[in-house]
Design an enzyme around this catalytic site. Sequence first.
Site, PDB file in Angstrom:
ATOM      1  N   HIS A  66       9.787   8.031  14.815  1.00 33.43           N
ATOM      2  CA  HIS A  66      10.259   8.992  13.821  1.00 33.43           C
ATOM      3  C   HIS A  66       9.095   9.409  12.931  1.00 33.43           C
ATOM      4  O   HIS A  66       8.055   8.762  12.892  1.00 33.43           O
ATOM      5  CB  HIS A  66      11.365   8.381  12.948  1.00 33.43           C
ATOM      6  CG  HIS A  66      10.871   7.311  12.019  1.00 33.43           C
ATOM      7  ND1 HIS A  66      10.536   6.041  12.455  1.00 33.43           N
ATOM      8  CD2 HIS A  66      10.618   7.330  10.676  1.00 33.43           C
ATOM      9  CE1 HIS A  66      10.126   5.315  11.426  1.00 33.43           C
ATOM     10  NE2 HIS A  66      10.158   6.077  10.327  1.00 33.43           N
ATOM     11  N   PHE A 208     -13.339  -4.170  -2.116  1.00 29.60           N
ATOM     12  CA  PHE A 208     -14.416  -3.242  -2.458  1.00 29.60           C
ATOM     13  C   PHE A 208     -13.914  -1.803  -2.440  1.00 29.60           C
ATOM     14  O   PHE A 208     -14.209  -1.018  -3.348  1.00 29.60           O
ATOM     15  CB  PHE A 208     -15.590  -3.401  -1.482  1.00 29.60           C
ATOM     16  CG  PHE A 208     -16.716  -2.442  -1.761  1.00 29.60           C
ATOM     17  CD1 PHE A 208     -17.556  -2.622  -2.853  1.00 29.60           C
ATOM     18  CD2 PHE A 208     -16.934  -1.337  -0.950  1.00 29.60           C
ATOM     19  CE1 PHE A 208     -18.586  -1.731  -3.124  1.00 29.60           C
ATOM     20  CE2 PHE A 208     -17.956  -0.438  -1.208  1.00 29.60           C
ATOM     21  CZ  PHE A 208     -18.782  -0.641  -2.297  1.00 29.60           C
TER      22      PHE A 208
END
Length: 235
Positions: A66, A208
């Site tokens: 879907h 990070f």
Amino acid sequence: IGQHEILVESPEHDKTLAILDQKQVEEIFLAYRERYNTLKSDPKHEMIIIFKNHGLAAGTSLRHPHSQIVATPITPMHIRHIIEEAMRYFDDNGECVFCAMMEKELQAKERIILETENFVTFVPFAARSPFETWVLPKKHDSSYERISVVNTKELGYVMRQTLWKIYKALNNPAYNYIIFSAPCHEEDIEYFHWHVQIIPRVTAVAGFELGSGIYINTVIPEEAAKFLREIKPVQ
């Protein structure tokens, strides 16, 4: 506030778009077009976002194939930032940044995955993650709503082939794709270019990236494009 729709892509529970028949994929993108234009007709809607999450790592909660269409009464800041940067480039250079990017990619050819009469698929020069892939219409247009029926079917072909290459090369990875289109009341602008972004989820976004907004990509874009380009097309 807004509207959220689910588009069921297949009656078969274990299929994915990469292995559906071409006709069925075309119907998916024609349905996107129809629903986009219907939702846009409501003046309360400011932004229409069409996306697909495939696989747990991409955030899907339902296994059945879907995709989703969401209409919101605002333009999210993430989209507004992209539009503002595109506007800044246009003011400085007098051309659409996406058109300029596509032209350079077509000239270099190193990062091209697939090219048809009206579309080009490539790995961006500064891809944020391994195998990130963009699909752009060659003709400038800022809104998905104006795509013709013929070009919608061609887009279905391009997306099926591109997702097939990713499916084969990366062993059916989780991925997201998003159709980026201009806000509903800004649908005719020179500095934005509607396009599709496909993000295979083969690495995790970690501290990070979240802390800096700088993404670490361990795969050179030219090598990623070559790897996908060499996968034979699906019949």
